[in-house]
Design a protein around this motif. Structure first.
Motif, short mmCIF file in Angstrom:
data_model
loop_
_atom_site.label_atom_id
_atom_site.label_comp_id
_atom_site.label_asym_id
_atom_site.label_seq_id
_atom_site.Cartn_x
_atom_site.Cartn_y
_atom_site.Cartn_z
N ALA A 287 0.83 -1.21 0.00
CA ALA A 287 0.00 0.00 0.00
C ALA A 287 0.86 1.26 0.00
N ALA A 288 1.97 1.21 0.76
CA ALA A 288 2.84 2.39 0.83
C ALA A 288 3.50 2.66 -0.51
N MET A 289 3.87 1.58 -1.22
CA MET A 289 4.55 1.76 -2.50
C MET A 289 3.61 2.26 -3.59
N HIS A 290 2.32 1.96 -3.43
CA HIS A 290 1.36 2.43 -4.43
C HIS A 290 0.54 3.57 -3.86
N GLN A 291 1.21 4.41 -3.08
CA GLN A 291 0.56 5.50 -2.38
C GLN A 291 -0.31 6.33 -3.32
N GLU A 292 -1.54 6.63 -2.84
CA GLU A 292 -2.46 7.51 -3.55
C GLU A 292 -2.99 6.92 -4.86
N GLY A 293 -2.55 5.73 -5.20
CA GLY A 293 -3.12 5.09 -6.39
C GLY A 293 -4.48 4.51 -6.03
N TRP A 294 -5.18 3.97 -7.00
CA TRP A 294 -6.52 3.46 -6.70
C TRP A 294 -6.45 2.19 -5.86
N ILE A 295 -5.36 1.41 -6.00
CA ILE A 295 -5.21 0.20 -5.17
C ILE A 295 -5.10 0.61 -3.71
N ASP A 296 -4.26 1.63 -3.48
CA ASP A 296 -4.04 2.12 -2.12
C ASP A 296 -5.34 2.63 -1.51
N ARG A 297 -6.07 3.40 -2.29
CA ARG A 297 -7.35 3.91 -1.79
C ARG A 297 -8.30 2.78 -1.46
N GLY A 298 -8.35 1.79 -2.36
CA GLY A 298 -9.22 0.64 -2.13
C GLY A 298 -8.83 -0.08 -0.85
N VAL A 299 -7.52 -0.33 -0.69
CA VAL A 299 -7.04 -1.00 0.51
C VAL A 299 -7.40 -0.20 1.76
N SER A 300 -7.27 1.14 1.66
CA SER A 300 -7.57 1.99 2.82
C SER A 300 -9.02 1.86 3.25
N VAL A 301 -9.93 1.88 2.27
CA VAL A 301 -11.35 1.80 2.60
C VAL A 301 -11.67 0.43 3.21
N ILE A 302 -11.19 -0.64 2.57
CA ILE A 302 -11.44 -1.98 3.09
C ILE A 302 -10.88 -2.12 4.50
N ASN A 303 -9.66 -1.57 4.68
CA ASN A 303 -9.02 -1.59 5.98
C ASN A 303 -9.87 -0.95 7.06
N GLN A 304 -10.35 0.24 6.72
CA GLN A 304 -11.16 1.03 7.66
C GLN A 304 -12.37 0.21 8.12
N VAL A 305 -12.99 -0.51 7.16
CA VAL A 305 -14.18 -1.31 7.50
C VAL A 305 -13.78 -2.53 8.33
N ILE A 306 -12.73 -3.23 7.92
CA ILE A 306 -12.33 -4.44 8.65
C ILE A 306 -11.93 -4.10 10.09
N MET A 307 -11.29 -2.94 10.27
CA MET A 307 -10.93 -2.50 11.61
C MET A 307 -12.15 -2.38 12.51
N ALA A 308 -13.31 -2.10 11.91
CA ALA A 308 -14.52 -1.86 12.69
C ALA A 308 -15.30 -3.14 12.97
N ILE A 309 -14.85 -4.30 12.46
CA ILE A 309 -15.60 -5.53 12.69
C ILE A 309 -15.08 -6.20 13.97
N PRO A 310 -15.92 -6.33 14.99
CA PRO A 310 -15.46 -6.99 16.21
C PRO A 310 -15.14 -8.46 15.92
N PRO A 311 -14.12 -9.02 16.59
CA PRO A 311 -13.71 -10.40 16.31
C PRO A 311 -14.86 -11.40 16.42
N PHE A 312 -15.78 -11.19 17.38
CA PHE A 312 -16.84 -12.20 17.49
C PHE A 312 -17.79 -12.13 16.31
N PHE A 313 -17.94 -10.94 15.71
CA PHE A 313 -18.80 -10.85 14.53
C PHE A 313 -18.07 -11.37 13.30
#
Lengths: 268, 272, 314
Positions: free
Chosen positions: C119-145
């Motif tokens: 992600a760092a190497m493809h900074q600001e590219g669409w892959i990086d943006r995609g990874v960031s959004v997915i990341n943000q969502v996965i961070m919000a999923i509690p482990p039990f869910f």
């Protein structure tokens, strides 16, 4: 060099977070005024009713309306989170401000204890308190609140350490302002951005922790709905009625996501 | 003396704003083998940008460069990065202003001084060790065997800058670019570093581009000087002439800005 | 080495303090164990006899010392509910919980380091943006869910494992590892997402450091600058995070065990809390604390191995 571009750049995180939390607040407020059905009303004929116009999220194993229960459950999760963050922030500010401002042996001892507590996962601390005090909504609130104090105290202390040596504090001392006045009327407002951002993170963690506790059956007691408990009940019927698990889970995710986006947006 | 570097009409533009900003206009420089040229100006005058361009270190996408930087018949502005890399650290080396942050905090001095050899030569381990040891002695570091095992934070500012110079000089480059190498150091250490640069220039016949905001330093070190302001070269020539009879108002101001130090402080040799 | 020794001594002192406070807390708040075992109607003679049998008639400090000495020998006292040794009850649960946490730890590292670099190497590219959004969502999923979603997806739909079909490590170790992959994944996902975000941010910040410019000036390629210079620096904050994540994972396994019906420390802790079986609760909490303390200490030592600046400062 100034970068005019940055000034006009939209703070996407802040906006997205505000929209999500705004949506959830309206959702929960609507639930206070009136839920579509009584969240605890059972109806055998509606057992595992699928999603439909009259029951958009479907019904659970007792035929209770899931939408109404998610509304109510989100509210109780949010209430616990609110209490938790209040306890954590209040005592965190007290401890952090006094240790950061006065320093000395008092600071040394309190921060050592703080560090030791901070190193332990909050779930473990909360479970320890719960096993001593017993389960229940208020017990969970207090347990999590206590578990959250160290992280707030840390942040506030760091800010006070930074601020106390600034010129405005020195001149206030010369003018004869009391320590109490300097700490809470002058320094505290200057730490607002950092504090607000960590309060949002606090909410984020509190929602997660409350949901975990009620998932374990320790928090809100039945029949009152809570998101975590709904999830743990839904597990048994995962294949039969996946929506039973999906909607409460989604409500938790939206709350957590919203608060973490808000925190990012504020600290930017 | 033969010309080794020819910079003509170098223009550097930033495109990270809505309106592009030019930081260097029509920069020209001819560098002969073994000479020391000074580049003077206040901060923001474009001197560091020009130097970084010559060292091939301005490679950001939001930056446009025009003109040519010809080293031994090759235009460094247009040649592929793989070819540029063969020159960087081998033929053209650079020493920076802040020696602490310019060194990698988690690598030993040995690793960092040795690195250009590993990149640019096929020397064996023992030969590399000998070279590192001798260059550390060359930059007048006391107890080089100990120093090479240490980390940047364990050294003093002057020692760190000596390490930087050692790392830049280990491949015996044709050109050494020194960007304000003494600004972060105190006056006595500054004097030692300047003398070191002068000696290395003589012994290894390495050309030096010396960048500074301090005209008096340039006067003690450089035969020729370019004075820069707002991205333009406003005056250039033999340092001695410019120092004694500046033509431009700006140059006069720079000369007037030199602090009048008591002779004793500047003349005395410091000890580290 | 001196640093490591110092850290271990600190750990032992913390352990003694933690166990002492936990012991005191349980001692004062839990009330009379003899009463809770025999009920309020029991005769005073029987209560006194049981108190003596349990050693409750001795001073607190002496009892703590005895308890701690027992703890060192692996003796955690006797369960109030089952009247059997606590050690026997929880002994074989420890490897289960520990395996899950370590498994999750490995998954987190294997996912996050390459993805963070990418992600760092493809900074600001669409892959990086995609990874960031997915990341943000996965961070919000509690482990039990995420555990529930994993059960639904891999267990029910793709049938890669049998939900609820836990296999003991004693009977079938390969089967045990196969089953444990899914709960470990559930715990690891949100932490991995956080780690990706952290690594990406750190790498981007490191890229603007002066020493990176120096590395380029020596003729290093971008790849060499990344792997030989930036990575070690960028790993420093990551190591701190990994340590905290491991502690969280050990505690978090209590919850995820419930999703996957795994008989680990979590289940026994929860039953004992509701039964007020304090010796068991205390033993489990102390053991989890010990695991957390060990992981914190290991992280401190590893950090000092990477960062040469640590040894001198201490």
């Amino acid at each position: 060099m100034s970068k005019p571009g940055i000034l006009f750049k939209k703070n996407t995180n802040l906006i997205a977070g505000a929209v999500l939390i705004g949506f959830m607040l309206i959702f929960m407020l609507a639930g206070i005024i009136r839920t579509p059905y009584d969240p605890n009303a059972m109806d055998a004929s509606l057992k595992f009713a699928r999603m439909s116009g009259s029951h958009p999220f479907g019904c659970d194993n007792f035929g209770r309306d899931i939408l109404s229960r998610v509304m109510d459950g989100s509210l109780s999760t949010f209430k616990v989170a609110l209490g938790t963050v209040f306890i954590g922030t209040f005592f965190g500010i007290l401890i952090g401000a006094s240790t950061g401002y006065f320093g000395g042996a008092f600071d040394e001892i309190l921060m050592r204890i703080n560090d030791a507590v901070f190193a332990f996962p909050s779930i473990l601390l909360a479970l320890l308190f719960i096993s001593l005090m017993g389960g229940g909504t208020y017990q969970v609130m207090i347990a999590l609140g206590i578990a959250f104090i160290p992280s707030f105290a840390r942040i506030v202390r760091a800010e006070f350490l930074k601020q106390k040596n600034m010129d405005y504090v020195k001149s206030l001392r010369l003018l004869g302002a009391s320590h109490f006045r300097i700490m809470f009327i002058h320094i505290l407002p200057n730490t607002l951005t950092v504090l607000l951002s960590s309060i949002m993170i606090g909410f984020n963690n509190a929602v997660l922790a409350e949901a975990s506790m009620s998932f374990l059956g320790i928090g809100v007691q039945p029949p009152d709905p809570s998101l975590g408990r709904m999830l743990s009940e839904a597990q048994a019927y995962l294949y039969k009625a996946p929506y039973y698990a999906i909607f409460p889970g989604l409500a938790i995710i939206l709350l957590i996501l919203g608060f973490s986006l808000l925190s990012d947006g504020i600290s930017k | 003396m033969s010309v080794i570097l020819e910079v003509t009409d170098l223009n550097i533009e930033f495109h990270d704003h809505i309106i592009p900003e030019t930081v260097v206009y029509d920069f020209d420089l001819t560098l002969k083998k073994g000479e020391i040229v000074g580049l003077v100006g206040e901060s923001g005058s474009g001197k560091s940008m020009s130097a970084l361009a010559i060292a091939g270190l301005l490679s950001r996408k939001d930056m446009k460069k025009r003109g040519s930087i010809v080293y031994k018949g090759k235009d460094l502005l247009t040649c592929p990065r793989s070819e540029l890399r063969l020159i960087q650290g081998n033929d053209i080396s650079m020493v920076f202003q802040e020696p602490l942050t310019s060194l990698n905090p988690v690598k030993t001095i040995y690793d960092q001084v040795e690195e250009p050899l590993r990149i640019h030569t096929k020397l064996g381990k023992e030969e590399r060790y000998e070279k590192v040891l001798s260059i550390l002695k060359d930059v007048e570091l006391r107890d080089p065997e100990t120093v090479m095992r240490q980390y940047p934070h364990e050294l003093s500012g002057g020692m760190r800058q000596r390490v930087m110079i050692a790392s830049a000089m280990i491949t015996e480059p044709e050109i050494l670019i020194a960007d304000e190498p003494t600004t972060a150091l105190d006056v006595t250490i500054e004097k030692q570093i300047i003398r070191l640069l002068k000696r290395l220039n003589k012994e290894k016949n390495t050309a030096v581009i010396f960048i500074s905001h301090d005209l008096s330093l340039v006067n003690t070190l450089c035969e020729r000087v370019l004075v820069m302001k707002g991205g333009y070269i406003v005056e250039s020539g033999i340092t001695h002439d410019i120092f004694n009879s500046p033509k431009e108002e700006y140059t006069k101001k720079l000369i007037a800005a030199i602090p009048k130090l008591p002779a004793g402080i500047y003349g005395r040799d410091g000890n580290e | 080495m001196k640093y490591a020794a110092k850290k271990i001594v600190t750990m032992v002192i913390t352990l003694i303090l933690v166990t002492f406070f936990v012991f005191l807390a349980f001692n004062f708040i839990s009330g009379d164990a003899a009463v809770s075992m025999l009920g309020t109607n029991a005769s005073p003679e029987r209560l006194a006899a049981l108190r003596h049998e349990l050693g409750l008639d001795e001073p607190v400090l002496l009892r703590y010392v005895k308890w701690f000495a027992g703890f060192l020998r692996g003796d955690f006292g006797i369960s109030y509910s089952y009247r059997i040794g606590v050690a026997g009850m929880i002994g074989e649960k420890i490897p289960v919980t520990l395996t899950m946490a370590l498994y999750a730890f490995v998954i987190m590292i294997v996912i996050s380091i390459p993805l963070g670099i990418f992600a760092a190497m493809h900074q600001e590219g669409w892959i990086d943006r995609g990874v960031s959004v997915i990341n943000q969502v996965i961070m919000a999923i509690p482990p039990f869910f995420s555990g529930i979603l994993i059960t639904l997806l891999f267990g029910r739909i793709f049938r890669l494992f049998t939900p609820g079909g836990y296999v003991s490590y004693r009977t079938d170790f390969a089967g045990f590892l196969g089953y444990m992959f899914f709960p470990a994944l559930a715990i690891a996902l949100p932490k991995a997402a956080m780690a990706v975000r952290l690594l990406r941010g750190t790498l981007i910040r490191e890229y603007n450091m002066d020493y990176v410019r120096t590395a380029f000036s020596r003729g290093n390629s971008t790849k060499d600058v990344l792997y030989h210079h930036m990575l070690k620096n960028a790993l420093l904050p990551a190591v701190t995070f990994f340590g905290m994540a491991l502690a969280d994972m050990i505690a978090g396994s209590i919850i995820v065990e419930q999703v996957f019906s795994i008989p680990g420390l979590g289940r026994i802790l929860l039953t004992s809390i509701s039964n007020r079986d304090y010796p068991v609760v205390m033993a489990v909490i102390v053991i989890i604390s010990l695991l957390v303390l060990i992981s914190n200490t290991l992280v401190d030592i590893i950090y000092s191995l990477i960062d040469p600046r640590i040894n001198l400062n201490e």
